[in-house]
Write an enzyme that holds these catalytic residues in place. Structure first.
Site, mmCIF file in Angstrom:
data_model
loop_
_atom_site.group_PDB
_atom_site.id
_atom_site.type_symbol
_atom_site.label_atom_id
_atom_site.label_comp_id
_atom_site.label_asym_id
_atom_site.label_seq_id
_atom_site.Cartn_x
_atom_site.Cartn_y
_atom_site.Cartn_z
ATOM 1 N N ASP A 396 0.852 -1.176 0.000
ATOM 2 C CA ASP A 396 0.000 0.000 0.000
ATOM 3 C C ASP A 396 0.896 1.237 0.000
ATOM 4 O O ASP A 396 2.103 1.148 0.237
ATOM 5 C CB ASP A 396 -0.902 -0.031 1.244
ATOM 6 N N ASP A 664 -2.333 -2.941 6.140
ATOM 7 C CA ASP A 664 -2.744 -2.869 7.545
ATOM 8 C C ASP A 664 -4.219 -2.566 7.739
ATOM 9 O O ASP A 664 -4.671 -2.390 8.859
ATOM 10 C CB ASP A 664 -1.917 -1.820 8.290
ATOM 11 N N ASP A 668 -7.217 -4.706 3.112
ATOM 12 C CA ASP A 668 -6.018 -5.457 2.722
ATOM 13 C C ASP A 668 -6.101 -6.934 3.082
ATOM 14 O O ASP A 668 -5.285 -7.735 2.621
ATOM 15 C CB ASP A 668 -4.775 -4.857 3.403
ATOM 16 N N ASN A 732 28.160 -42.516 -0.815
ATOM 17 C CA ASN A 732 28.474 -43.621 0.087
ATOM 18 C C ASN A 732 27.680 -44.881 -0.264
ATOM 19 O O ASN A 732 28.222 -45.991 -0.259
ATOM 20 C CB ASN A 732 28.165 -43.215 1.528
ATOM 21 N N ASN A 757 26.323 -42.637 10.336
ATOM 22 C CA ASN A 757 25.250 -41.710 9.988
ATOM 23 C C ASN A 757 24.963 -40.757 11.146
ATOM 24 O O ASN A 757 24.744 -39.556 10.961
ATOM 25 C CB ASN A 757 24.001 -42.507 9.629
ATOM 26 N N ASP A 761 25.480 -36.727 11.056
ATOM 27 C CA ASP A 761 24.356 -35.836 11.332
ATOM 28 C C ASP A 761 24.696 -34.828 12.422
ATOM 29 O O ASP A 761 24.337 -33.650 12.324
ATOM 30 C CB ASP A 761 23.132 -36.655 11.750
#
Length: 921
Positions: A396, A664, A668, A732, A757, A761
């Site tokens: 706006d 606002d 809107d 892998n 693994n 991680d």
């Protein structure tokens, strides 16, 4: 801020999404359309609402234990203790046992549980203990972190919590009820107070004061109403706003949805004002009854959610191909199908980016915390990523490009001469209207000298008003100075006022509005617009005092009195902010209901030259196909209705853009809802704040630019994890496939794959805190599953080259070529695989040369280094036998250094080739 706190904030935001949210309610209601779920009001609730609708107001208040002046705070607290908070059942936090189950219930934990069970049945207790420990730790950690998140989330949520205006009696009235009935004016001359209370604190019997933009916070019975129109399409199917009254106009109606004086939770006030009493709250409302029949329905997937889904399915497809191959090859070549099955399951775990949810949530939460420090509250976490993906921002004009302070610059008659009479009429109109006072009204009311001269309280009384709406674009009040006549004073947009005027005031004379005068009026107002002034026309007419109720039909035959013109200067920060957004690849488009000339002038002043201004009337007349071209070719749209704004946003999205909308006002809300990312401010009306995904505590485009950058950093770090994990895991598993075909034993045991693994991680848990290269935030970023697939296939096999080199090293140099020496072989590949996987974090986090051209974040450096040390100690330390590994000869490590160095150099060379051909992301 550490990861735990970020995870808590994220979980709190997830919980906050389950709280009372207006548009979540609308989504649920919309979801019922075309389903088998009945929208019929339950019999008990229907009886309650019908009884409230038909009951006398005093009798209803009495039955609810309320009063004409509302409840006292003490009374409200007592009722709240009895009936509970105004929250729908499914919106309440889940019990701990259910939360614990949800913490456990994910595909990765279920897969690991199966592995643990099979290991137990086959007598492999070490693997059973390790895998079970992983599951228990994962579940308890998530449960503990999410349980602690509520306080952090509540603090953030409280900053933008919605409230309702209720009437509160003085506590002294509780002890003087009988006396109050007769001596209220003497004992309590001030009367009841209007206070703002959180919506969840409402109780049956509360008197709620409603105006345009308010949400209906519970099921209410209207007591007084003035031109009250509600949007309740999702509830009853009416496409247009529905008028509500203080008394049922159809006493024979039996369906509460058809009652004219009942308001339902989840709807909102479009225009007018009212006072209503709360009849039912929480799960006892109509919405609460629906919530018991269906699960909560969220919005359609955003660009972020759709991207994550595509990537997840891509990786799942790879897993479905690789896992059966590993099972069949090892089963046939080794003959041990149980071991082959366990190994294949471990491969499935290795291919699955199980840290993706954690990385995504931690990264988003980190972004939310950073933005909160910059006075930006994120209601929906994945909106941060949409910030980064946004390539079109619709905004706006008033209060965004311009200052949030409007000044009354002129008050002139029809011919441009200064007129105090015009200011007086405008003042009376703004003073007596009870709807939503906008910035224009505030600017008029700041002229206190007019109030003193008119002596409003003494000389004038209000008779009625005709509230503003976005179709008429005007509003009227009717006042009486003397009892011999009424004065209807109307102000609004020039064209709309001229449409109901037949005469003009010229000095003390009244003249017909001729074509010549009309042209003069249009010329004068256009000249004011060219100066950047927003012009509001003022008209009036005198009527005999024969009626006390007025309607839109009475807005006719008015006399044009003059104009009030407002100056809304642009903010100093607007021009640099727009330049910064454009520099980051975000196209800004202005969507406003204001005059096209004023809008064009402001846009030019802030460095946004209009590429032709498109009016709402044009939008109305063209097809969707034509609109798709118009929205691309133009950047300024003026004189728009709420439906026009929403249609423009949807057209941009249909063209493939990620669209943000900043607004606002009531007008809107539809566009905020339609956009990929809705942005509002804490001073916005309730309905706009509810529709928005992000709330700005400061209305500044500079904050938006920071949000865009933060969103892109968030996306870049998430993409890092997916790309490096997908390519590393794929490499892998490709190596596992090759080794399975030629080795007489498994290249790694299932336990080794799981530990590998897990360590890998852990090394990536700090990715959310990594630095992001400047060139990665320069342009909008989106999910591209095809690019990730190509990246995985391109870089994955590179690691397999050096894995195979490690096979040769262990087989030929260290003699690990028989089943008796498989532990040595597995230990050698365990270390090389972990170190190469961890190094890939450094190599693939940037297209540049790591450490030299791109600085890594210290948390990521610490975690990766720690994991590499632990990875070496697993086979080399005293507990190696627990993992079925063994210490390697020291001669192994010089070879390892050469292999890893070769891997790093080849990856860097491949990055250059890949970037030149395909781009980095």
């Amino acid at each position: 801020m550490n990861f735990t706190i970020l995870k808590q904030v994220f979980a709190g935001f997830i919980r906050s999404r389950a709280m009372s949210r207006h548009f979540r309610r609308l989504a649920l209601l919309e979801a019922l359309t075309g389903t088998g779920v009945s929208k019929e009001v339950p019999a008990s609730l229907a009886q309650t609402l019908a009884g409230a609708a038909k009951s006398d107001a005093d009798a209803l208040l009495n039955s609810l234990g309320s009063h004409a002046d509302g409840l006292s705070e003490h009374e409200a607290e007592a009722i709240r203790e009895r009936v509970g908070a105004n929250e729908v059942e499914h919106e309440k936090p889940m019990p701990w046992w259910q939360h614990l189950w949800h913490s456990y219930r994910n595909p990765f934990n279920l897969l690991l549980t199966i592995l643990a069970l099979v290991s137990y049945l086959t007598g492999d207790m070490k693997a059973t203990i390790v895998i079970s420990t992983m599951v228990v730790l994962s579940t308890l950690l998530r449960f503990w972190q999410e349980s602690k998140s509520n306080k952090a989330a509540d603090k953030l949520k409280a900053m933008v919590s919605n409230t309702a205006t209720v009437m509160r009696r003085d506590p002294a009235e509780d002890a003087a009820e009988d006396a109050r009935k007769y001596f209220n004016a003497v004992l309590h001359p001030k009367g009841p107070r209007k206070v703002e209370v959180p919506i969840k604190h409402l109780v049956p019997g509360d008197l709620v004061v409603l105006s345009a933009g308010d949400m209906i916070p519970a099921d209410l019975r209207v007591l007084t109403a003035k031109d009250l129109f509600l949007a309740q399409a999702a509830m009853t199917g009416e496409s247009l706003p529905v008028e509500k009254y203080a008394y049922p106009r159809n006493p024979e109606a039996t369906n509460p949805l058809e009652l004219d004086n009942i308001l339902f939770m989840g709807t909102n006030v479009v225009s007018g004002s009212a006072t209503a009493v709360v009849v039912t709250t929480g799960s006892n409302t109509y919405f609460g009854a629906l919530a018991e029949r269906v699960t909560t329905t969220d919005r359609a997937p955003t660009a972020f959610q759709a991207g994550v889904n595509k990537v997840s399915w891509l990786l799942i497809r790879f897993m479905f191909v690789m896992t059966p191959l590993v099972l069949l090859i090892n089963g046939f070549t080794k003959g041990d199908w149980v071991e082959a099955f366990l190994f294949a399951l471990s491969v499935a775990v290795g291919l699955t980016p199980e840290m993706l949810p954690m990385i995504v949530t931690a990264t988003l939460a980190k972004g939310a915390v950073i933005l909160s420090r910059k006075k930006v509250i994120v209601k929906r976490l994945d909106a941060i990523q949409n910030f980064g993906a946004m390539d079109v921002l619709c905004t706006d004009k008033t209060g965004t490009l311009t200052q949030d302070k409007i000044f009354l610059a002129r008050h002139t008659d029809v011919f441009g001469e200064v007129s105090d009479q015009v200011l007086e009429y405008a003042y009376l109109n703004s003073y007596y209207q009870t709807g939503l006072k906008n910035l224009l009204d505030v600017a008029v009311l700041e002229h206190a000298e007019v109030h003193r001269e008119l002596n409003v309280a003494k000389h004038y009384r209000k008779v009625d008003e005709i509230p503003f709406d976005f179709q008429r674009r005007r509003m009227s009040v009717v006042v009486s100075e003397r009892d011999d006549h009424h004065e209807l004073i109307c102000k609004g947009a020039v064209e709309e006022i001229l449409g109901v005027c037949s005469r003009v005031q010229h000095g003390d004379a009244i003249e017909p509005l001729t074509a010549e005068l009309l042209a003069q009026v249009n010329s004068l107002t256009a000249a004011l617009n060219e100066e950047g002034l927003r012009v509001v026309a003022v008209a009036m007419k005198e009527t005999p005092p024969t009626q006390n109720v007025y309607s839109v039909a009475d807005e006719s035959g008015l006399v044009l009195v003059g104009y009030i013109a407002f100056l809304d200067p642009p903010k100093e920060s607007t021009a640099p902010a727009l330049k910064a957004l454009q520099g980051h690849g975000v196209v800004v488009k202005v969507l406003t209901g204001d005059n096209e000339r004023v809008t064009a002038k402001i846009c030019r002043e802030v460095g946004l030259p209009p590429q032709g201004v498109i009016l709402g009337s044009t939008i109305e007349a063209i097809s969707d196909t034509e609109l798709a071209l118009v929205v691309e070719q133009h950047n300024v749209f003026a004189k728009l209705s709420p439906a026009h704004k929403e249609r423009i946003v949807r057209a941009l999205k249909a063209n493939g853009h990620v669209v943000g909308f900043m607004g606002d006002g009531i007008n809107d809300a539809p566009a905020l809802r339609a956009a990929d990312i809705g942005i509002s401010v804490d001073t916005a009306v309730d309905i706009a704040k509810e529709a928005a995904d992000i709330i700005l505590l400061e209305k500044s485009l500079m904050v938006l630019e920071e949000g865009v950058i933060e969103g892109r950093k968030t996306f870049a770090n998430m993409l890092k994890y997916i790309k490096m994990t997908a390519s590393s895991n794929f490499g892998n598993m490709f190596s596992v496939l090759v080794a399975s075909a030629f080795l007489p034993f498994l290249p790694m045991l299932p336990l080794h794959l799981l530990v590998l693994n897990l360590l890998y991680d852990i090394s990536q848990t700090a990715i959310p805190f990594d630095n992001v290269d400047e060139d990665q935030v320069r342009l909008p970023q989106r999910w591209n599953p095809e690019h990730i697939s190509r990246f995985m296939v391109f870089f994955g096999p590179v690691s397999s080259i050096f894995d195979i080199a490690t096979y040769g090293l262990m087989w030929f140099i260290f003699g690990a070529s028989t089943v008796a020496h498989q532990t040595l072989f597995q230990s050698g590949w365990f270390i090389e695989s972990l170190l190469s996987q961890t190094l890939i974090v450094y190599m693939l986090r940037t297209q540049k040369i790591p450490f030299i051209q791109s600085r890594i974040g210290w948390p990521l450096l610490v975690t990766t280094m720690a994991v590499m040390v632990v990875g070496i100690l697993v086979p080399m330390g005293p507990f190696a036998h627990y993992f079925k590994l063994q210490a390697l000869p020291l001669a192994y490590f010089p070879f390892l250094v050469v292999i890893l160095l070769g891997y790093v150099l080849l990856i860097q060379a491949m990055k250059g080739f890949y970037t030149r051909r395909y781009g980095w992301q």
